[in-house]
Design a protein around this motif. Structure first.
Motif, PDB file in Angstrom:
ATOM      1  N   ARG A 207       0.831  -1.233   0.000  1.00  0.00           N
ATOM      2  CA  ARG A 207       0.000   0.000   0.000  1.00  0.00           C
ATOM      3  C   ARG A 207       0.851   1.263   0.000  1.00  0.00           C
ATOM      4  NH1 ARG A 207      -3.070  -1.386   5.052  1.00  0.00           N
ATOM      5  NH2 ARG A 207      -3.450   0.864   5.089  1.00  0.00           N
ATOM      6  N   ILE A 208       2.175   1.120  -0.026  1.00  0.00           N
ATOM      7  CA  ILE A 208       3.024   2.322  -0.077  1.00  0.00           C
ATOM      8  C   ILE A 208       3.058   2.783  -1.529  1.00  0.00           C
ATOM      9  CG2 ILE A 208       5.328   3.254   0.363  1.00  0.00           C
ATOM     10  CD1 ILE A 208       5.741   1.004   2.389  1.00  0.00           C
ATOM     11  N   SER A 209       2.676   4.038  -1.754  1.00  0.00           N
ATOM     12  CA  SER A 209       2.546   4.461  -3.160  1.00  0.00           C
ATOM     13  C   SER A 209       3.880   4.932  -3.745  1.00  0.00           C
ATOM     14  CB  SER A 209       1.486   5.554  -3.286  1.00  0.00           C
ATOM     15  OG  SER A 209       1.828   6.608  -2.420  1.00  0.00           O
ATOM     16  N   ALA A 210       4.813   5.358  -2.900  1.00  0.00           N
ATOM     17  CA  ALA A 210       6.119   5.831  -3.409  1.00  0.00           C
ATOM     18  C   ALA A 210       7.075   4.638  -3.511  1.00  0.00           C
ATOM     19  CB  ALA A 210       6.686   6.872  -2.450  1.00  0.00           C
ATOM     20  N   PRO A 211       8.171   4.786  -4.291  1.00  0.00           N
ATOM     21  CA  PRO A 211       9.153   3.692  -4.343  1.00  0.00           C
ATOM     22  C   PRO A 211       9.691   3.390  -2.944  1.00  0.00           C
ATOM     23  CG  PRO A 211       9.631   5.370  -5.999  1.00  0.00           C
ATOM     24  CD  PRO A 211       8.560   5.929  -5.118  1.00  0.00           C
ATOM     25  N   ALA A 212       9.740   2.119  -2.605  1.00  0.00           N
ATOM     26  CA  ALA A 212      10.208   1.750  -1.265  1.00  0.00           C
ATOM     27  C   ALA A 212      11.274   0.670  -1.368  1.00  0.00           C
ATOM     28  CB  ALA A 212       9.040   1.244  -0.423  1.00  0.00           C
ATOM     29  N   ILE A 213      12.205   0.736  -0.418  1.00  0.00           N
ATOM     30  CA  ILE A 213      13.271  -0.269  -0.323  1.00  0.00           C
ATOM     31  C   ILE A 213      13.195  -0.875   1.076  1.00  0.00           C
ATOM     32  CG2 ILE A 213      15.771  -0.647  -0.328  1.00  0.00           C
ATOM     33  CD1 ILE A 213      15.973   1.968  -2.027  1.00  0.00           C
TER      34      ILE A 213
ATOM     35  N   GLY B 129       5.929  -5.542  -4.152  1.00  0.00           N
ATOM     36  CA  GLY B 129       6.145  -4.356  -4.985  1.00  0.00           C
ATOM     37  C   GLY B 129       7.177  -3.396  -4.419  1.00  0.00           C
ATOM     38  N   VAL B 130       8.143  -3.930  -3.656  1.00  0.00           N
ATOM     39  CA  VAL B 130       9.196  -3.069  -3.099  1.00  0.00           C
ATOM     40  C   VAL B 130      10.563  -3.641  -3.460  1.00  0.00           C
ATOM     41  CG1 VAL B 130       7.833  -2.246  -1.136  1.00  0.00           C
ATOM     42  CG2 VAL B 130       9.172  -4.340  -0.887  1.00  0.00           C
ATOM     43  N   VAL B 131      11.551  -2.766  -3.595  1.00  0.00           N
ATOM     44  CA  VAL B 131      12.921  -3.245  -3.780  1.00  0.00           C
ATOM     45  C   VAL B 131      13.322  -3.965  -2.493  1.00  0.00           C
ATOM     46  CG1 VAL B 131      15.328  -2.564  -4.095  1.00  0.00           C
ATOM     47  CG2 VAL B 131      13.518  -1.411  -5.388  1.00  0.00           C
ATOM     48  N   THR B 132      13.750  -5.205  -2.636  1.00  0.00           N
ATOM     49  CA  THR B 132      14.035  -6.024  -1.454  1.00  0.00           C
ATOM     50  C   THR B 132      15.520  -6.314  -1.389  1.00  0.00           C
ATOM     51  OG1 THR B 132      11.840  -6.998  -1.624  1.00  0.00           O
ATOM     52  CG2 THR B 132      13.459  -8.192  -0.303  1.00  0.00           C
TER      53      THR B 132
ATOM     54  N   GLY C 224      23.333 -10.210   3.828  1.00  0.00           N
ATOM     55  CA  GLY C 224      24.031 -11.487   4.010  1.00  0.00           C
ATOM     56  C   GLY C 224      25.077 -11.628   2.929  1.00  0.00           C
ATOM     57  N   ALA C 225      25.732 -12.771   2.927  1.00  0.00           N
ATOM     58  CA  ALA C 225      26.762 -12.990   1.899  1.00  0.00           C
ATOM     59  C   ALA C 225      26.179 -13.868   0.801  1.00  0.00           C
ATOM     60  CB  ALA C 225      27.978 -13.686   2.534  1.00  0.00           C
ATOM     61  N   ALA C 226      26.027 -13.415  -0.402  1.00  0.00           N
ATOM     62  CA  ALA C 226      26.179 -12.054  -0.850  1.00  0.00           C
ATOM     63  C   ALA C 226      24.826 -11.338  -0.748  1.00  0.00           C
ATOM     64  CB  ALA C 226      26.627 -12.078  -2.312  1.00  0.00           C
ATOM     65  N   THR C 227      24.877 -10.035  -0.482  1.00  0.00           N
ATOM     66  CA  THR C 227      23.641  -9.261  -0.398  1.00  0.00           C
ATOM     67  C   THR C 227      22.949  -9.239  -1.757  1.00  0.00           C
ATOM     68  OG1 THR C 227      24.341  -7.915   1.467  1.00  0.00           O
ATOM     69  CG2 THR C 227      22.759  -6.909  -0.034  1.00  0.00           C
ATOM     70  N   LEU C 228      21.636  -9.472  -1.720  1.00  0.00           N
ATOM     71  CA  LEU C 228      20.835  -9.499  -2.952  1.00  0.00           C
ATOM     72  C   LEU C 228      19.911  -8.293  -2.967  1.00  0.00           C
ATOM     73  CD1 LEU C 228      19.766 -13.244  -2.711  1.00  0.00           C
ATOM     74  CD2 LEU C 228      21.589 -12.289  -4.139  1.00  0.00           C
ATOM     75  N   ILE C 229      19.716  -7.714  -4.127  1.00  0.00           N
ATOM     76  CA  ILE C 229      18.802  -6.592  -4.271  1.00  0.00           C
ATOM     77  C   ILE C 229      17.818  -6.975  -5.380  1.00  0.00           C
ATOM     78  CG2 ILE C 229      18.579  -4.122  -4.815  1.00  0.00           C
ATOM     79  CD1 ILE C 229      21.981  -5.366  -3.828  1.00  0.00           C
ATOM     80  N   ALA C 230      16.641  -7.424  -4.967  1.00  0.00           N
ATOM     81  CA  ALA C 230      15.640  -7.870  -5.945  1.00  0.00           C
ATOM     82  C   ALA C 230      14.661  -6.731  -6.184  1.00  0.00           C
ATOM     83  CB  ALA C 230      14.914  -9.100  -5.420  1.00  0.00           C
ATOM     84  N   CYS C 231      14.351  -6.500  -7.456  1.00  0.00           N
ATOM     85  CA  CYS C 231      13.522  -5.342  -7.807  1.00  0.00           C
ATOM     86  C   CYS C 231      12.185  -5.813  -8.371  1.00  0.00           C
ATOM     87  CB  CYS C 231      14.245  -4.477  -8.835  1.00  0.00           C
ATOM     88  SG  CYS C 231      15.940  -4.146  -8.357  1.00  0.00           S
TER      89      CYS C 231
ATOM     90  N   PRO D  58      16.102   0.939  -7.224  1.00  0.00           N
ATOM     91  CA  PRO D  58      16.961  -0.242  -7.419  1.00  0.00           C
ATOM     92  C   PRO D  58      18.453   0.101  -7.412  1.00  0.00           C
ATOM     93  CG  PRO D  58      15.136  -0.279  -8.974  1.00  0.00           C
ATOM     94  CD  PRO D  58      15.094   1.056  -8.287  1.00  0.00           C
ATOM     95  N   ARG D  59      18.806   1.178  -8.092  1.00  0.00           N
ATOM     96  CA  ARG D  59      20.225   1.538  -8.179  1.00  0.00           C
ATOM     97  C   ARG D  59      20.758   2.071  -6.853  1.00  0.00           C
ATOM     98  NH1 ARG D  59      20.865   4.088 -14.247  1.00  0.00           N
ATOM     99  NH2 ARG D  59      20.550   2.099 -15.317  1.00  0.00           N
TER     100      ARG D  59
END
Ligand SMILES: NC(=O)C1=CN([C@@H]2O[C@H](COP(=O)(O)OP(=O)(O)OC[C@H]3O[C@@H](n4cnc5c(N)ncnc54)[C@H](O)[C@@H]3O)[C@@H](O)[C@H]2O)[C@@H](O)CC1
Ligand SMILES: [K+]
Length: 519
Positions: free
Chosen positions: A378-384, A419-422, A426-433, A472-473
């Motif tokens: 429900r967060i309308s702005a980009p969220a991480i 719907g958030v950048v996750t 941890g090793a290795a850190t993951l950034i899923a978009c 994401p970046r």
């Protein structure tokens, strides 16, 4: 740089062969030559050097036979130990086996338990080992005789060059279910495989070389959503320029909502992380009773006191004041050290859906959502979100042990579902978009497992967002720079003892290194 599964690599190999007419034998020859180059780096002049090449029955073994031929031609004393009967070898690997045999060279089959004694004997005299037992076709745990051979290779203490992937690592996951070669170098072909950049596989790789085997480059990097290893060049290209006319108002305003009694450090580290990342102005909002404490600790950061509970945490009634502060900010970072006080939890749950600026949600900001994680959608702005495995388990309502073996899947599903950048630490850190791209961060070391390190990361990401990077970046670059500063801290102070404050100290240098190095 794109990172692929074994299946994706097979498709690329197939496309190179079928659509572009590059024969499989050419790919195998190039693969073998790339490995030879690394063996030469390792041994110098190979003439007279003894090299043990362990070849499995698949195409990885075929690559090994190419390596054997070229090293032999260069004067090395090469022993090929074949983990199969010669008649079991098929296709391109069989062609290379036949060439080797026509050159009058023997192969030593290792198929029975007693063959292991000969293996150990070969290893004693070897200068280097080439591991071509299993490649991307490997799954599960190595069976005998490969299991015994792998143990013998590891026990030998000799330098090992792994062909494509250390034998025993699953290419798609990095999982290791049994004996696994510990390589000093791994030469992987065309693109890194997921198993090489994720633990525990990553710890078996040694120095990673990515070798061109003549697959057309536009097949490899097509810009489509996929998995990417974050590189220094990517971060350099992403960092927003800081123009000559920059002023503090033009470099982004970050509001950090953090802290509770006993947890002022987390709040300060997050605020300083944002400032160190280059945000123009940072405001830290804490429960009023803590304002003086954080104001003494922080010189460059503005502070605000908000309504608190009797326990020194943020009160539910702080909602409107926070939203007023958010109005004046470009980015909100929320969570470090907020506590799990029920009133504070209620505040966070009410607040987040009303936020209209990009936000980074960490620590207790995430714990507050356990049991009602749909708030994120429900967060309308980009969220991480920046959970470690424990926080992710709480969000998902599953035991923490269930995350580590399927980190990639967990992060990608979370990003898709919520719907958030996750960013899964941890090793290795993951950034899923949410758009389907996942970044894998290569920097960092176990020293980052220290209190406050995550708070700094939250701040850094918020600081980058505030300077105009997309979510994401900002998350991927934040993880990269934070890990790089951690690597520099480990070099300067030793890995075990550096503190979150040391990461902060070294962040400017890490950013300068990334920005100044030429491509
Ligand atoms: N054209 C291509 O596809 C190319 C492939 N190349 C090489 O080929 C490799 C992939 O070849 P393959 O698909 O033949 O697979 P592998 O060479 O990885 O061989 C897999 C073999 O191991 C067996 N195996 C799997 N799991 C096992 C376990 N737990 N215990 C014991 N045996 C097990 C399989 O039955 C199969 O025979 C790549 O890693 C790369 O090294 C390169 O030559 C470049 C070109
Ligand atoms: K291998």
């Amino acid at each position: 740089m794109r990172v692929v599964t074994g299946g994706q690599m097979r498709d690329l190999d197939r496309a190179a062969m079928e659509e572009y007419g590059i024969p499989g034998l050419v790919l195998m020859e190039n693969a073998g030559l790339a490995v030879v180059q690394v063996v030469r780096q390792l041994l110098g002049d190979v003439a007279g050097k003894r090299v043990a090449v362990f070849a499995g029955k698949g195409n990885n073994g075929g690559d090994g036979l190419v390596v054997a031929r070229h090293l032999f031609n260069a004067g090395a004393e090469v022993k090929v130990l074949l983990l199969a009967r010669p008649e079991e070898i098929t296709g391109d690997a069989a062609v290379n086996l036949a060439i080797w045999q026509k050159m009058g060279q023997p192969v030593y089959p290792v198929v029975r338990g007693e063959d292991l004694n000969a293996v150990r004997l070969f290893l004693v005299g070897a200068h280097a080992v080439v591991d071509a037992i299993f490649g991307t076709g490997f799954k599960g745990a190595a069976r005998e005789p490969a299991a015994g051979v792998i143990d013998a290779i590891n026990a030998s203490g000799k330098p090992v060059v792994a062909v494509d992937i250390p034998s025993g690592v699953e290419a798609d996951t990095g999982q290791v279910h049994g004996p696994c070669v510990r390589a000093t170098h791994t030469v992987t072909f065309a693109l890194p495989k997921l198993g090489l950049v994720q633990e525990p596989g990553r710890s078996h790789v040694g120095e990673l070389h990515v070798a061109d085997i003549s697959i057309p480059s536009f097949l490899l990097e097509n810009g489509a959503p996929g998995r990417y290893l974050v590189t220094e060049k990517m971060v350099r290209d992403w960092l927003p320029p800081r123009p000559a006319w920059a002023h503090k108002g033009s470099c982004g305003r970050v509001l950090v909502v953090a802290g509770s009694r006993g947890m002022t450090g987390a709040a300060c580290l997050a605020a300083l992380g944002a400032a160190r990342a280059g945000a123009g102005l940072v405001t830290l909002a804490v429960p009023a009773e803590l304002q003086d404490v954080v104001a003494v600790k922080l010189t460059e950061i503005m502070t605000v006191g908000l309504p608190g509970t009797g326990e020194g945490t943020l009160a539910r009634s702080a909602r409107n004041e926070i939203l007023d502060l958010v109005e004046k900010a470009d980015v909100l970072a929320i969570g470090p050290g907020l506590s799990r006080h029920l009133e504070t939890v209620a505040l966070i749950r009410e607040l987040l859906p009303a936020v209209r600026v990009p936000c980074v949600i960490d620590a207790d900001g995430l714990n507050a959502l356990a049991g009602d994680v749909q708030i994120l959608s429900r967060i309308s702005a980009p969220a991480i979100i920046t959970p470690h495995e424990g926080e992710m388990a709480r969000l998902l309502g599953c035991p923490p042990g269930e995350i580590s073996s399927r980190r990639l899947k967990v992060a990608e599903e979370a990003a898709g579902n919520w719907g958030v950048v996750t960013l899964l630490k941890g090793a290795a850190t993951l950034i899923a978009c949410p758009g389907g791209t996942t970044y894998i961060n290569p920097t960092g070391n176990p020293g980052l497992a220290t209190g406050g390190s995550g708070d700094v990361l939250t701040g850094v990401i918020a600081g980058l967002l505030a300077q105009g990077m997309d979510a994401p970046r900002a998350a991927a670059a934040g993880a990269y720079l934070h890990g790089l500063a951690g690597d520099m801290a480990a070099r300067e102070k030793g890995m075990r003892g550096f503190l979150a404050g040391d990461i902060l100290e070294l962040l400017p240098e890490a950013m300068a290194r990334v920005e100044c190095t030429c491509a």
